[in-house]
Design a protein around this motif. Sequence first.
Motif, mmCIF file in Angstrom:
data_model
loop_
_atom_site.group_PDB
_atom_site.id
_atom_site.type_symbol
_atom_site.label_atom_id
_atom_site.label_comp_id
_atom_site.label_asym_id
_atom_site.label_seq_id
_atom_site.Cartn_x
_atom_site.Cartn_y
_atom_site.Cartn_z
ATOM 1 N N UNK A 172 0.896 -1.198 -0.098
ATOM 2 C CA UNK A 172 -0.013 -0.074 0.016
ATOM 3 C C UNK A 172 0.787 1.411 0.039
ATOM 4 N N UNK A 173 1.797 1.332 0.831
ATOM 5 C CA UNK A 173 2.710 2.362 0.991
ATOM 6 C C UNK A 173 3.603 2.682 -0.213
ATOM 7 N N UNK A 174 4.046 1.500 -0.815
ATOM 8 C CA UNK A 174 5.026 1.709 -1.977
ATOM 9 C C UNK A 174 4.280 2.113 -2.989
ATOM 10 N N UNK A 175 2.976 1.790 -3.387
ATOM 11 C CA UNK A 175 2.230 2.094 -4.517
ATOM 12 C C UNK A 175 1.188 3.345 -4.310
ATOM 13 N N UNK A 176 1.223 4.057 -3.016
ATOM 14 C CA UNK A 176 0.382 5.149 -2.860
ATOM 15 C C UNK A 176 -1.053 4.607 -2.691
ATOM 16 N N UNK A 177 -1.249 3.362 -2.298
ATOM 17 C CA UNK A 177 -2.621 2.764 -2.267
ATOM 18 C C UNK A 177 -3.160 2.227 -3.613
ATOM 19 N N UNK A 178 -2.517 2.360 -4.623
ATOM 20 C CA UNK A 178 -2.828 1.687 -5.847
ATOM 21 C C UNK A 178 -3.102 0.163 -5.874
ATOM 22 N N UNK A 179 -2.178 -0.318 -4.796
ATOM 23 C CA UNK A 179 -2.508 -1.939 -4.334
ATOM 24 C C UNK A 179 -2.712 -1.553 -2.883
ATOM 25 N N UNK A 180 -3.946 -2.420 -2.581
ATOM 26 C CA UNK A 180 -4.116 -2.349 -1.390
ATOM 27 C C UNK A 180 -5.068 -1.415 -0.769
ATOM 28 N N UNK A 181 -5.583 -0.582 -1.450
ATOM 29 C CA UNK A 181 -6.630 0.446 -1.002
ATOM 30 C C UNK A 181 -7.944 -0.424 -1.019
ATOM 31 N N UNK A 182 -8.442 -0.992 -1.896
ATOM 32 C CA UNK A 182 -9.720 -1.825 -1.804
ATOM 33 C C UNK A 182 -9.340 -3.109 -1.374
ATOM 34 N N UNK A 183 -9.988 -3.577 -0.237
ATOM 35 C CA UNK A 183 -9.890 -5.021 0.261
ATOM 36 C C UNK A 183 -11.139 -5.965 -0.114
ATOM 37 N N UNK A 184 -11.341 -6.811 0.640
ATOM 38 C CA UNK A 184 -12.396 -7.950 0.504
ATOM 39 C C UNK A 184 -13.759 -6.907 0.042
ATOM 40 N N UNK A 185 -14.701 -7.439 -0.641
ATOM 41 C CA UNK A 185 -16.289 -6.965 -0.562
ATOM 42 C C UNK A 185 -15.807 -5.415 -0.837
ATOM 43 N N UNK A 186 -14.738 -4.740 -1.581
ATOM 44 C CA UNK A 186 -14.741 -3.450 -1.976
ATOM 45 C C UNK A 186 -14.377 -2.658 -0.732
ATOM 46 N N UNK A 187 -14.182 -3.192 0.625
ATOM 47 C CA UNK A 187 -13.818 -2.165 1.948
ATOM 48 C C UNK A 187 -12.621 -1.388 1.572
ATOM 49 N N UNK A 188 -12.851 -0.100 1.803
ATOM 50 C CA UNK A 188 -11.610 0.850 1.897
ATOM 51 C C UNK A 188 -10.644 0.699 2.783
ATOM 52 N N UNK A 189 -9.504 0.724 2.388
ATOM 53 C CA UNK A 189 -8.208 0.468 3.464
ATOM 54 C C UNK A 189 -7.569 1.870 3.737
ATOM 55 N N UNK A 190 -6.958 2.181 4.959
ATOM 56 C CA UNK A 190 -6.239 3.472 5.281
ATOM 57 C C UNK A 190 -5.038 2.555 6.162
ATOM 58 N N UNK A 191 -3.900 3.208 6.099
ATOM 59 C CA UNK A 191 -2.943 2.934 6.861
ATOM 60 C C UNK A 191 -2.784 3.786 8.208
ATOM 61 N N UNK A 192 -2.741 3.306 9.328
ATOM 62 C CA UNK A 192 -2.644 4.009 10.639
ATOM 63 C C UNK A 192 -1.127 3.682 11.141
ATOM 64 N N UNK A 193 -0.520 4.703 11.469
ATOM 65 C CA UNK A 193 0.823 4.584 11.892
ATOM 66 C C UNK A 193 0.573 5.154 13.690
ATOM 67 N N UNK A 194 0.898 4.539 14.387
ATOM 68 C CA UNK A 194 0.689 4.789 15.724
ATOM 69 C C UNK A 194 2.074 4.501 16.556
ATOM 70 N N UNK A 195 2.685 5.136 17.570
ATOM 71 C CA UNK A 195 3.933 5.077 18.242
ATOM 72 C C UNK A 195 3.709 3.950 19.351
ATOM 73 N N UNK A 196 4.441 2.697 19.236
ATOM 74 C CA UNK A 196 4.226 1.655 20.142
ATOM 75 C C UNK A 196 4.574 2.118 21.598
ATOM 76 N N UNK A 197 3.514 1.846 22.455
ATOM 77 C CA UNK A 197 3.726 2.143 23.753
ATOM 78 C C UNK A 197 4.770 1.892 24.554
ATOM 79 N N UNK A 198 5.311 0.507 24.375
ATOM 80 C CA UNK A 198 6.212 -0.156 24.923
ATOM 81 C C UNK A 198 7.725 0.226 24.371
ATOM 82 N N UNK A 199 7.636 0.342 22.857
ATOM 83 C CA UNK A 199 9.018 0.527 22.217
ATOM 84 C C UNK A 199 9.282 1.934 21.741
#
Length: 131
Positions: free
Chosen positions: A8-35
């Motif tokens: 998804x990241x490498x293709x700016x969502x061209x690959x991976x934006x649509x998932x099963x049954x057409x569900x849209x996908x985003x990428x969420x980046x969080x900061x690991x609470x332990x690391x």
Amino acid sequence: GQEHVDRYIATDGEEGYEWRHGAPILILTTKGRKTGEARTNALIFGRHGDDYLVVGSKGGSPAPPAWYLNLVDDPEVHVQVKGDRFAAHARTATPEEKPELWKTMTGIWPDYDQYKQRTEREIPVVILTRD
């Protein structure tokens, strides 16, 4: 998994934006609470006005997903929707907000209602507001 995120990241969502049954996908980046390290997850999303919505279901597991625990600890996150990358503030929907937002999300991914039946845990809807 990570392969989906990387593609998804490498293709700016061209690959991976649509998932099963057409569900849209985003990428969420969080900061690991332990690391303190950046943690990325591909998540089904919906919209509510200008905000983005994601659901902390983990398939109805008794424990919430790690990404949800991370954003509770540090609500400043990064989001990617296709090629649009931005900083956002994450918060859990209030009990008053949740019914409407839950309906939005089950309209996109009906399995959320099944996940809710599998657990006694309150499954959160998270609101992501662009900074």
